[in-house]
Structure formats: C-alpha cells, structure tokens
Design an enzyme around this catalytic site. Structure first.
Site, PDB file in Angstrom:
ATOM      1  N   ASP A 171      -1.383   0.382  -5.568  1.00  0.00           N
ATOM      2  CA  ASP A 171      -0.679  -0.302  -4.484  1.00  0.00           C
ATOM      3  C   ASP A 171       0.138   0.733  -3.713  1.00  0.00           C
ATOM      4  O   ASP A 171       0.973   1.421  -4.289  1.00  0.00           O
ATOM      5  CB  ASP A 171       0.249  -1.354  -5.113  1.00  0.00           C
ATOM      6  CG  ASP A 171       0.695  -2.398  -4.117  1.00  0.00           C
ATOM      7  OD1 ASP A 171       0.605  -3.582  -4.441  1.00  0.00           O
ATOM      8  OD2 ASP A 171       1.140  -2.020  -3.020  1.00  0.00           O
ATOM      9  N   ASP A 226      -3.768  -2.219   1.857  1.00  0.00           N
ATOM     10  CA  ASP A 226      -2.909  -1.291   1.113  1.00  0.00           C
ATOM     11  C   ASP A 226      -3.063  -1.344  -0.402  1.00  0.00           C
ATOM     12  O   ASP A 226      -2.237  -0.805  -1.112  1.00  0.00           O
ATOM     13  CB  ASP A 226      -1.441  -1.511   1.488  1.00  0.00           C
ATOM     14  CG  ASP A 226      -0.913  -2.844   0.975  1.00  0.00           C
ATOM     15  OD1 ASP A 226      -1.723  -3.725   0.647  1.00  0.00           O
ATOM     16  OD2 ASP A 226       0.317  -2.994   0.909  1.00  0.00           O
ATOM     17  N   GLU A 227      -4.106  -1.996  -0.907  1.00  0.00           N
ATOM     18  CA  GLU A 227      -4.264  -1.974  -2.362  1.00  0.00           C
ATOM     19  C   GLU A 227      -5.728  -2.081  -2.786  1.00  0.00           C
ATOM     20  O   GLU A 227      -6.562  -2.603  -2.050  1.00  0.00           O
ATOM     21  CB  GLU A 227      -3.421  -3.060  -3.028  1.00  0.00           C
ATOM     22  CG  GLU A 227      -3.772  -4.469  -2.646  1.00  0.00           C
ATOM     23  CD  GLU A 227      -2.830  -5.455  -3.337  1.00  0.00           C
ATOM     24  OE1 GLU A 227      -3.262  -6.095  -4.289  1.00  0.00           O
ATOM     25  OE2 GLU A 227      -1.663  -5.555  -2.919  1.00  0.00           O
TER      26      GLU A 227
END
Length: 395
Positions: free
Chosen positions: A10, A123-124
């Site tokens: 993350d 974003d992960e």
DNA sequence: TCTGGGGTCCTAGGACCC
DNA sequence: TCTGGGGTCCTAGGACCC
C-alpha cells in the site's frame, strides 16, 4: 491449502506524496488533496497554494498527509468540515494523470522483482511471493518467513528507487491478513504475520479493519456486543448467520479466524464503465433542463470515449440520479446488441430517465454501461449515427 | 457548513424456458 | 386443476472498496 506467502503493498498517502515530489517545499506541512479537478491554469499559475479556509464547495478529501491527519481530518471527509478542523491545512486539487503515471511506475518496479501481482486500484496491490520465497529455500533449514521479509524489503527499496515514494507492506499466508498487516505500521511499515500471531496481533483490532466489514456491518455487530475481531471469532457462528445471512455471516466468522483461500488474480476484464458528476448546486429538473440535457449528453460522450479508448462495447445502459436529499436511484436498460456509440447510449439513457420521478432537485447525474464485450468479428457494427437523439424530458 | 467518482459483488423478484 | 423443479436473464438497490 498449502502455505503461501502473500504480500499486500500500500503506497503511503499516495496522492499527497506524489504532490510532495513536485512541491518539496510543502514537506512537513499539513496538506490535503481534494476538491475540483486540476486545470492547466492551476498548474501554470504558480501562485501560493490555497488553504482549506478559502475553500467552498462540495468536494471531499481524497488523501491527507500524516501531518494533516494529526489535525483530525481524513479521506472521505467533506472539505468544508475539514476546514473547520484544519483551516490552515493546504489544499491541492487532484491530478489523476500524474497519479496514474506514478502508479504504473511503482507497479512496474514491483513486477520486475515479483510478477504475480493483483491490481487493487491506483495505490495498492497484492503480490504472491510463494514461488520467490520457496525457490530460495530448497534444503535450507532457516526460516522462510525471514526470507519473505527480505524480499519485501527489497520491494520497498525498488519502489523508492523507481518513484521516490514510500510504501507499507504486510506479508502473511493470505490476502485478508496481509491487507490488515500492511496497515499496522504505516508509513514505511513492513509487517510479517504468521498464523500463530493472529490472537495477539489481529484479534485486538476493531472488526471494521476486516476488508469487507464496512460501516453498516460494524454498527450492527456492535449492537450484538461485538467490537473486536477477537469477539467476532468467539461469537456463535449460528448467531452471525441468523443476523447477516448464510453467506455473509459465515464469511465474517471465517475472516475473524484469519481464514482466506482467495488466489492472487493477475488479470481481470472490466465489468462496467461509468461517468458521473455532482453539481455545484442542485439543479431543478424543469428550470435547469437545458443545462441538465447538455451535461447528460456530455456524460454519454465521455462514456463512449472511454469505451473506444479501452476497446469495448456494452449492452446494458444505466442511469444514476441522486436527489437533493441524497436518495439515489438507478434505472437500466439492456439493448438488443452491444454499442459504443454516444448517440445510442444517449437514447437508451434517455429512456431510463423517463422512468424516474423528477419531482425534486437533482444533485448528481451519472451514466453507466455494463455487460461489456470486445467488438468482435461477428458483432454487427452500427453505421455511424450522428448523435441524433430522441426527445427526452431534458430536451 | 454534511457526504466525490470510479468500480465490484451480492441479493431478490419476476420473466421465461425446459 | 394443481403442482414441481432448475437455470438464465433482466432490473433495482445496497454494501463496500480505493
């Protein structure tokens, strides 16, 4: 199920951290990202960064730096409310093109080390490290978990070298636990949990930390006296099934025990494409009909552009409408044949619009297309239709 | 100073077919 | 006349996630 080594990675305060690469002088200050989309004019202006105090409108925070979070603001919070708590925090509108660019960079950097990646948004990602961890381990008597930690640390270095950004990683036997673990030591954390760690590290956490237990479910759990994951694990399975249904109730119980056998899925096709917009002020279906009609058509054109760019056509056209009281309704209609044409989408969405009550002001309008397919060899292509559209209530 | 935008998945009822 | 399943598609709403 054999032992696996699954990572969840993350990025730390991703949007804000990308902005800090561009505006290093803002490092250390409370900064939030949100509000209207950034325009070219915003970027070239070079003026001072505005503060939350100066904001007015309906935006929400998409990302807050850790300095801003310390003032009590967090993502999802309305900017007007955030301005009450942190009037001097700086505010930048989002620049999604730039975030997508950095997203590709960090994912490519990870992929170069560990190719088994599941995309979970900008974003992960999840990463299946089993092969990588075990291949360094034939005949070795040392601890594979220590090796897994080394692999994760090398991923963090690779991401930092490629982007200048930090990330947090959790490594456990499955996705469910890794998602929780990656959040335990942000920012820059590296958390390894084995099955034996569940009672001490997982059970004290609120049930809400389980990915899939949201605000509604956690409130209902609280009315049953269940606050932590440990309390959920010790609950009566039958009671959970009684309150949450056979499927969800049983899943919750298993999740609380850290059981999750889902694979890391490295490829998936999109199921739907949509565009929606919330108006600065609620619009009146009659008095603002021309504006609504133009916005409506524009949403259809943008959906058609997205389809074209991604190489899909779709069969089910959907309309979404949110009233001033925040009540949201949807209508959809399935066509005989898939389409990518803006005019066809507009006509179908216009028919949907005829089936909704237009007796109050409207806050949001959206258009969606689903049941996607690739425009195949045997799919009959429409002759170019010139966005001729049937009269609708908004015309 | 309420509450963005882009998604996925699930449920549930009715239509329709075998 | 009444009574069955099962399967799939369509539609509407809602929870949840990033």
């Amino acid at each position: 199920m054999p032992l696996r080594f699954i990572a969840h990675l993350d990025m730390d305060a991703f949007y804000a951290s990308v902005e800090l690469l561009r505006y290093p002088q803002l490092r250390g200050k409370p900064l939030v990202i949100g509000g209207r989309r950034r325009t070219a004019a915003d970027l070239s202006r070079g003026a001072a960064i505005p503060t939350l105090r100066e904001y007015s409108g309906r935006g929400v925070i998409t990302t807050a730096t850790y300095e801003a979070r310390a003032l009590g603001v967090h993502s999802g919070m309305g900017l007007m409310k955030a301005a009450q708590l942190a009037p001097d925090a700086l505010l930048l509108p989002a620049d999604f093109d730039e975030y997508r660019r950095y997203s590709r960079m960090f994912k490519d950097a990870v992929r170069a080390v560990a190719p088994e990646i599941e995309d979970r948004g900008i974003d992960e990602i999840y990463i299946d490290l089993t092969g990588l961890v075990m291949s360094g381990f034939a005949g070795d008597t040392s601890d594979p978990w220590a090796h897994a930690r080394d692999v994760a640390a090398s991923l963090q270095r690779a991401v930092r070298e490629a982007t200048g950004l930090s990330c947090s990683i959790g490594i456990t036997p499955n996705k469910l636990l890794s998602k929780i673990a990656s959040d335990l030591q942000k920012p820059g954390g590296l958390t390894v949990l084995r099955e034996a760690d569940i009672p001490t590290r997982i059970w004290p956490l609120p049930a809400r930390k389980i990915n899939g237990i949201g605000p509604k479910a956690s409130t209902r759990l609280e009315t049953l006296g269940i606050r932590t994951i440990g309390e959920l694990a010790k609950a009566d399975r039958a009671l959970l099934v009684e309150h949450f249904g056979k499927s969800y109730g049983a899943w919750m119980f298993d999740a609380a025990h850290g059981r999750d056998e889902r694979a890391v899925v490295t490829y998936s096709e999109p199921k739907s494409i949509s565009r929606e917009t919330t108006f600065e002020d609620d619009l009146h279906p009659v008095r603002d009909r021309e504006r609504l009609s133009r916005i409506f058509t524009d949403l259809c054109v943008r959906v058609a552009d997205d389809l074209q760019r991604k190489g899909y056509v779709g069969k089910t056209i959907g309309l979404k409408l949110r009233y001033d009281n925040f009540k949201t309704i949807t209508r959809d209609r399935t066509l005989e044949a898939p389409t990518g044409d803006a005019g066809t989408i507009r006509r179908a969405a216009g028919e949907c619009l005829k089936r909704v009550p237009l007796d109050r002001r409207i806050r949001l309008l959206g258009v969606r297309i689903g049941t996607l397919s690739k425009p195949g060899a045997h799919a009959h292509r429409d002759a170019k239709s010139h966005a001729a559209h049937a009269p609708t209530l908004f015309d």
